[in-house]
Design an enzyme around this catalytic site. Structure first.
Site, PDB file in Angstrom:
ATOM      1  N   GLU A 162      13.876  19.672  -6.036  1.00 38.11           N
ATOM      2  CA  GLU A 162      14.801  18.474  -5.906  1.00 38.11           C
ATOM      3  C   GLU A 162      16.435  19.112  -6.345  1.00 38.11           C
ATOM      4  OE1 GLU A 162      11.811  18.039  -7.053  1.00 38.11           O
ATOM      5  OE2 GLU A 162      10.938  16.289  -6.164  1.00 38.11           O
ATOM      6  N   ALA A 204       9.818  13.208  -0.980  1.00 38.80           N
ATOM      7  CA  ALA A 204      10.460  11.864  -0.514  1.00 38.80           C
ATOM      8  C   ALA A 204      11.142  12.194   0.692  1.00 38.80           C
ATOM      9  CB  ALA A 204      11.147  11.386  -1.689  1.00 38.80           C
ATOM     10  N   GLY A 219       8.357  15.075  -4.077  1.00 36.08           N
ATOM     11  CA  GLY A 219       7.576  14.013  -4.201  1.00 36.08           C
ATOM     12  C   GLY A 219       5.997  14.334  -3.771  1.00 36.08           C
TER      13      GLY A 219
HETATM   14  N1  CAA Z   1      12.209  14.088   4.150  1.00 36.21           N
HETATM   15  C1  CAA Z   1      12.476  13.930   5.593  1.00 36.21           C
HETATM   16  N2  CAA Z   1      12.146  14.717   6.577  1.00 36.21           N
HETATM   17  C2  CAA Z   1      11.571  15.895   6.463  1.00 36.21           C
HETATM   18  C3  CAA Z   1      11.211  16.369   4.963  1.00 36.21           C
HETATM   19  C4  CAA Z   1      11.707  15.390   3.807  1.00 36.21           C
HETATM   20  N3  CAA Z   1      11.396  15.650   2.768  1.00 36.21           N
HETATM   21  N4  CAA Z   1      10.684  17.632   4.946  1.00 36.21           N
HETATM   22  C5  CAA Z   1      10.783  18.067   6.420  1.00 36.21           C
HETATM   23  N5  CAA Z   1      11.201  17.029   6.952  1.00 36.21           N
HETATM   24  C6  CAA Z   1      11.150  16.958   8.400  1.00 36.21           C
HETATM   25  C7  CAA Z   1      12.378  17.836   9.028  1.00 36.21           C
HETATM   26  O1  CAA Z   1      13.703  17.007   8.894  1.00 36.21           O
HETATM   27  C8  CAA Z   1      12.308  18.064  10.506  1.00 36.21           C
HETATM   28  O2  CAA Z   1      12.572  16.721  11.260  1.00 36.21           O
HETATM   29  P1  CAA Z   1      13.231  17.089  12.517  1.00 36.21           P
HETATM   30  O3  CAA Z   1      12.073  17.987  13.428  1.00 36.21           O
HETATM   31  O4  CAA Z   1      13.267  15.716  13.170  1.00 36.21           O
HETATM   32  O5  CAA Z   1      14.387  17.920  12.396  1.00 36.21           O
HETATM   33  C9  CAA Z   1      10.540  18.174  10.384  1.00 36.21           C
HETATM   34  O6  CAA Z   1      10.193  17.581   9.109  1.00 36.21           O
HETATM   35  C10 CAA Z   1      10.161  19.725  10.273  1.00 36.21           C
HETATM   36  O7  CAA Z   1      10.902  20.227   9.172  1.00 36.21           O
HETATM   37  P2  CAA Z   1      11.577  21.685   9.382  1.00 36.21           P
HETATM   38  O8  CAA Z   1      12.110  21.510  10.583  1.00 36.21           O
HETATM   39  O9  CAA Z   1      12.458  21.691   8.342  1.00 36.21           O
HETATM   40  O10 CAA Z   1      10.288  22.679   9.297  1.00 36.21           O
HETATM   41  P3  CAA Z   1      10.463  24.177   8.415  1.00 36.21           P
HETATM   42  O11 CAA Z   1       9.049  24.707   8.625  1.00 36.21           O
HETATM   43  O12 CAA Z   1      11.526  24.863   9.006  1.00 36.21           O
HETATM   44  O13 CAA Z   1      10.702  23.768   6.792  1.00 36.21           O
HETATM   45  C11 CAA Z   1      10.080  22.882   4.847  1.00 36.21           C
HETATM   46  C12 CAA Z   1       9.670  23.386   6.228  1.00 36.21           C
HETATM   47  C13 CAA Z   1      10.295  24.146   4.168  1.00 36.21           C
HETATM   48  C14 CAA Z   1       8.778  22.093   4.089  1.00 36.21           C
HETATM   49  C15 CAA Z   1      11.370  22.205   4.963  1.00 36.21           C
HETATM   50  O14 CAA Z   1      11.001  21.137   5.942  1.00 36.21           O
HETATM   51  C16 CAA Z   1      11.771  21.493   3.640  1.00 36.21           C
HETATM   52  O15 CAA Z   1      12.605  22.183   2.726  1.00 36.21           O
HETATM   53  N6  CAA Z   1      11.795  20.456   3.595  1.00 36.21           N
HETATM   54  C17 CAA Z   1      12.189  19.373   2.324  1.00 36.21           C
HETATM   55  C18 CAA Z   1      11.403  19.618   1.071  1.00 36.21           C
HETATM   56  C19 CAA Z   1      11.949  19.064   0.014  1.00 36.21           C
HETATM   57  O16 CAA Z   1      13.301  19.339  -0.467  1.00 36.21           O
HETATM   58  N7  CAA Z   1      11.625  18.136  -0.715  1.00 36.21           N
HETATM   59  C20 CAA Z   1      11.830  17.283  -1.846  1.00 36.21           C
HETATM   60  C21 CAA Z   1      12.500  16.023  -1.305  1.00 36.21           C
HETATM   61  S1  CAA Z   1      13.192  15.171  -2.539  1.00 36.21           S
HETATM   62  C22 CAA Z   1      12.101  14.363  -3.503  1.00 36.21           C
HETATM   63  O17 CAA Z   1      10.977  14.578  -3.105  1.00 36.21           O
HETATM   64  C23 CAA Z   1      12.553  13.519  -4.555  1.00 36.21           C
HETATM   65  C24 CAA Z   1      11.616  12.979  -5.424  1.00 36.21           C
HETATM   66  O18 CAA Z   1      11.099  13.609  -6.230  1.00 36.21           O
HETATM   67  C25 CAA Z   1      11.031  11.533  -5.246  1.00 36.21           C
END
Ligand code: CAA
Length: 259
Positions: free
Chosen positions: A136, A66, A113
């Protein structure tokens, strides 16, 4: 589909839904979720399309969860968080209940998500570079789009608890070993391999394929005996259809069936 953040295409009995926010690793913001819902509305009464392939654009990510920036806006907003979770869960439920066979084609991160989206599909085909996690708890949350329920059903509750509370990231081969994904293939073969599976499905009798999915899903909410009764009822219904008349005649006449 205004901002083009979800590509939706129909080609020869197959539909393709691709999430297209590569700069945010295809994170599910409200617009993406709304467009997924709209695609499900298009598909739910469509009898021509037999397979839906769900994917994310770019090499790096299927869907990274998400949209965390949108989640921040929901912080401390009374019931807004619960409403958001329910809304997303309902959309994934619509996806799960589509009459088509739905395949998640996962080439990179399927996190939060994103994994929940893949779990709402009938099965997952992954590239060797795919990575799976429900992280999460690192955000102070739990999965909100039915991931606690579907992951436990898919891989068993003991494994699901470990996955969710450690927030560990798993490789495609680990996901294969515990039954989360059906196939792992080389990255360069992922699209072609998924197409081959889709082609096998669309060659078969469409009503029988749709019925098989419906009857297997019925087992989730029924006892073994009830499930067997549902199976028998649908077996009987199918035997009265022109589709099975053609399939059976074709076998006896030693020719390919025309469905
Ligand atoms: N939401 C919003 N933006 C996200 C995102 C997310 N879930 N995941 C990545 N992005 C964005 C980053 O903010 C970044 O944007 P900017 O360039 O504007 O800063 C861009 O995507 C690239 O991401 P990274 O620079 O972080 O890339 P990386 O290679 O260093 O890392 C990753 C990749 C490990 C996937 C890391 O981005 C990450 O950990 N993302 C979040 C994963 C996460 O926690 N997901 C769960 C979300 S909560 C959820 O899903 C709730 C639910 O059940 C409904």
């Amino acid at each position: 589909m205004s901002e083009n953040i979800v590509h939706f295409e129909i080609k020869n009995k197959k539909a393709y839904l691709q999430i297209n926010r590569p700069n945010a690793l295809n994170a599910l913001n409200k617009n993406v979720l709304t467009e997924i819902r709209d695609c499900c509305e298009i598909l739910k009464d469509n009898k021509q399309i037999q397979v839906l392939i769900v994917s994310g654009s770019g090499d790096k990510s299927f869907v990274a969860g998400a949209d965390i920036k949108e989640l921040q806006e929901l912080h401390n907003q009374n019931k807004e968080g619960e409403n958001f979770s329910q809304w997303g869960a309902e959309i994934f439920s619509k996806l799960e209940q589509l009459p088509q066979i739905t395949i998640a084609r996962v080439q990179g991160f399927a996190l939060g998500g994103g994994l929940e989206l893949a779990l709402a599909c009938d099965f997952i085909i992954a590239s060797e570079k795919a990575r799976f996690s429900l992280p999460e708890v690192t955000l102070g949350l739990i999965p909100g789009f039915s991931g606690t329920q579907r992951l436990a059903k898919r891989i068993g509750s003991a494994k699901a608890i470990e996955w969710i509370v450690t927030a560990e990231r798993y490789s495609a081969t680990e996901a294969l070993a515990c039954g989360l994904v059906n196939h792992v293939v080389k990255s360069e073969d992922l699209i072609a391999f998924t197409e081959q599976i889709a082609e096998k499905i669309i060659k078969n009798a469409p009503l029988a394929v749709k019925t098989a999915k419906k009857v297997i899903q019925a087992s989730e909410d029924s006892t073994f005996k009830e499930g067997c009764d549902i199976e028998s009822k649908h077996f009987g219904l199918l035997l009265n259809q022109s589709e099975s008349a053609e399939g059976i005649s074709a076998f006896i006449e030693k020719r390919p069936a025309q469905f």
